[in-house]
Design an enzyme around this catalytic site. Structure first.
Site, PDB file in Angstrom:
ATOM      1  N   ARG A 281       0.851  -1.187   0.000  1.00 47.72           N
ATOM      2  CA  ARG A 281       0.000   0.000   0.000  1.00 47.72           C
ATOM      3  C   ARG A 281       0.888   1.239   0.000  1.00 47.72           C
ATOM      4  O   ARG A 281       1.384   1.655   1.038  1.00 47.72           O
ATOM      5  CB  ARG A 281      -0.893  -0.037   1.250  1.00 47.72           C
ATOM      6  CG  ARG A 281      -2.043   0.952   1.239  1.00 47.72           C
ATOM      7  CD  ARG A 281      -2.612   1.111   2.629  1.00 47.72           C
ATOM      8  NE  ARG A 281      -1.733   1.911   3.469  1.00 47.72           N
ATOM      9  CZ  ARG A 281      -1.601   1.744   4.783  1.00 47.72           C
ATOM     10  NH1 ARG A 281      -2.242   0.790   5.414  1.00 47.72           N
ATOM     11  NH2 ARG A 281      -0.776   2.539   5.472  1.00 47.72           N
ATOM     12  N   HIS A 285      -3.415   4.624   4.698  1.00 50.80           N
ATOM     13  CA  HIS A 285      -4.593   3.765   4.820  1.00 50.80           C
ATOM     14  C   HIS A 285      -5.829   4.492   4.326  1.00 50.80           C
ATOM     15  O   HIS A 285      -6.644   3.944   3.599  1.00 50.80           O
ATOM     16  CB  HIS A 285      -4.791   3.342   6.275  1.00 50.80           C
ATOM     17  CG  HIS A 285      -6.085   2.633   6.523  1.00 50.80           C
ATOM     18  ND1 HIS A 285      -6.322   1.344   6.122  1.00 50.80           N
ATOM     19  CD2 HIS A 285      -7.239   3.063   7.107  1.00 50.80           C
ATOM     20  CE1 HIS A 285      -7.557   0.993   6.450  1.00 50.80           C
ATOM     21  NE2 HIS A 285      -8.135   2.030   7.046  1.00 50.80           N
ATOM     22  N   TYR A 294       4.639   5.225  11.134  1.00 43.23           N
ATOM     23  CA  TYR A 294       4.916   3.797  11.336  1.00 43.23           C
ATOM     24  C   TYR A 294       5.756   3.150  10.237  1.00 43.23           C
ATOM     25  O   TYR A 294       6.036   1.953  10.298  1.00 43.23           O
ATOM     26  CB  TYR A 294       3.604   3.015  11.516  1.00 43.23           C
ATOM     27  CG  TYR A 294       2.570   3.217  10.425  1.00 43.23           C
ATOM     28  CD1 TYR A 294       2.611   2.472   9.248  1.00 43.23           C
ATOM     29  CD2 TYR A 294       1.539   4.140  10.585  1.00 43.23           C
ATOM     30  CE1 TYR A 294       1.659   2.646   8.257  1.00 43.23           C
ATOM     31  CE2 TYR A 294       0.585   4.323   9.598  1.00 43.23           C
ATOM     32  CZ  TYR A 294       0.637   3.573   8.439  1.00 43.23           C
ATOM     33  OH  TYR A 294      -0.316   3.742   7.455  1.00 43.23           O
TER      34      TYR A 294
END
Length: 394
Positions: A281, A285, A294
């Site tokens: 990805r 998100h 992160y």
């Protein structure tokens, strides 16, 4: 002797563990990053028109995502989710389906929706929740659905579509339809109880459903190595007694080939198949997420080099099916069309508040009507808090 345990009984006389990593699932790759096929690769049968439609759909998805994330940042829509880096997973799989196979998506499958024929205007109407939206403004942006093209309306709760897909595919079998259901979800959703219930149900009742897992490495901010210890998601299929395939999710030829093979098997044998697409990805998100908290930019750049659109474009050019100059002009035209459609859709009126309770019953029941009346009273009391709705009430 009968075996009521429904398990293989191979007798041994010395105890030994079966290791947790005893099962290794291979990953299918057909197309290299430079647009050449791997030596000995099983090239899918793909005609020029289908290949170009697949490419155009991926490009449309990429450009739409770029424009609508920007629109969210400008405050023009409330929310957005990109498919950045995962376009090959949904477009390649959708291209391998029959147009009447049911699609049950999670929320990153706009490529499959576009491949089925969802128009630019329909995308925009849903994203702006206007009165032309097929869902009548009841859903968040990117929660698409279309009965006409067999695309089940997306639901926000994670994983609920998985057991629903098992039931829908089982009904397809009972009705004698030569159709299947494909169910998309991420590796994060595979940690939900609905995943296990749905797969077991499909395996036991032999439902012709394709479970398509987009393993993109992160469940929002949680990396895969903090979600599970086993070898990805595909190995779980064996535990439920079903076939499994793992593919390179940035290789659209591999995704197409695997999905086509899985569909043929599901229909011929009336049983489910689990496909795991190994993807990444590249975007956040959602528009509410900041991946810099992160993961590193260096990690993202490594995966950016495996871009599925660039890889497939190189292959098309090598086939003599794509002219690069014409492609650039088409992309610029598409950017203009998307921006123009955005400007139109954001000016369309919002649905009437009555649609909040319509389409559940043939006639709204008294309890729903009472709730609507109370809501109208509240809005009339505080019209400044609801400027759009208060201006459209009777």
């Amino acid at each position: 002797m009968t075996n009521p345990n429904n398990a293989t009984i191979t007798t041994v006389h010395t105890a030994a563990f079966t290791a947790g990593d005893a099962l290794k699932i291979p990953t299918l790759r057909i197309l290299q990053d430079d647009g050449n096929l791997y030596d000995g690769a099983d090239k899918p049968t793909l005609d020029k028109d289908t290949a170009l439609k697949m490419y155009d759909t991926m490009v449309f998805t990429r450009v739409l995502d770029e424009r609508m994330l920007a629109a969210q940042r400008q405050g023009r829509i409330s929310f957005y989710m990109q498919c950045l880096g995962e376009e090959a997973t949904t477009v390649g799989s959708a291209a391998a389906l029959d147009e009447q196979d049911m699609i049950m998506a999670q929320y990153r499958e706009q490529g499959a929706l576009r491949y089925r024929g969802f128009s630019l205007e329909q995308f925009m109407n849903q994203l702006f929740s206007n009165e032309k939206d097929l869902g009548k403004g009841r859903q968040m942006p990117v929660h698409y659905g279309s009965k006409d093209i067999y695309y089940m309306t997306i639901s926000s709760p994670l994983g609920t579509q998985i057991p629903q897909a098992s039931g829908y595919a089982y009904a397809q079998k009972l009705r004698g339809l030569a159709k299947t259901t494909i169910c998309y979800f991420g590796e994060g959703a595979a940690s939900e109880g609905d995943f296990h219930a749905g797969l077991n149900m499909a395996a036991v009742h032999k439902a012709p459903v394709l479970f398509f897992c987009r393993n993109n490495g992160y469940a929002i901010s949680t990396p895969a190595n903090e979600q599970f210890v086993g070898d990805g998601i595909a190995c779980r299929a064996v535990g439920y007694g079903m076939k499994a395939l793992r593919v390179d999710g940035a290789d659209i030829l591999a995704v197409y080939q695997a999905t086509k093979m899985a569909r043929e098997h599901a229909l011929k044998h009336n049983e489910p198949v689990l496909i795991e697409a190994m993807a990444y990805r590249l975007g956040a998100h959602s528009s509410s997420d900041d991946p810099s908290g992160y993961r590193s930019k260096e990690e993202e750049e490594i995966w950016r080099k495996t871009d599925p659109i660039s890889r497939f474009k190189l292959w098309l050019v090598k086939q003599g099916w794509l002219d690069e100059d014409a492609d650039k002009a088409k992309i610029e035209k598409l950017r203009t069309e998307i921006l123009d459609a955005l400007k139109v859709a954001e000016k369309v009126a919002k649905p009437g508040i009555e649609h909040l309770i319509s389409d559940v019953y043939q006639q709204p029941i008294p309890a729903l009507q009472q709730q609507l009346d109370e809501l109208k009273q509240h809005i009339r009391k505080y019209p400044d808090a609801y400027p759009v709705t208060s201006g459209r009430m009777d």
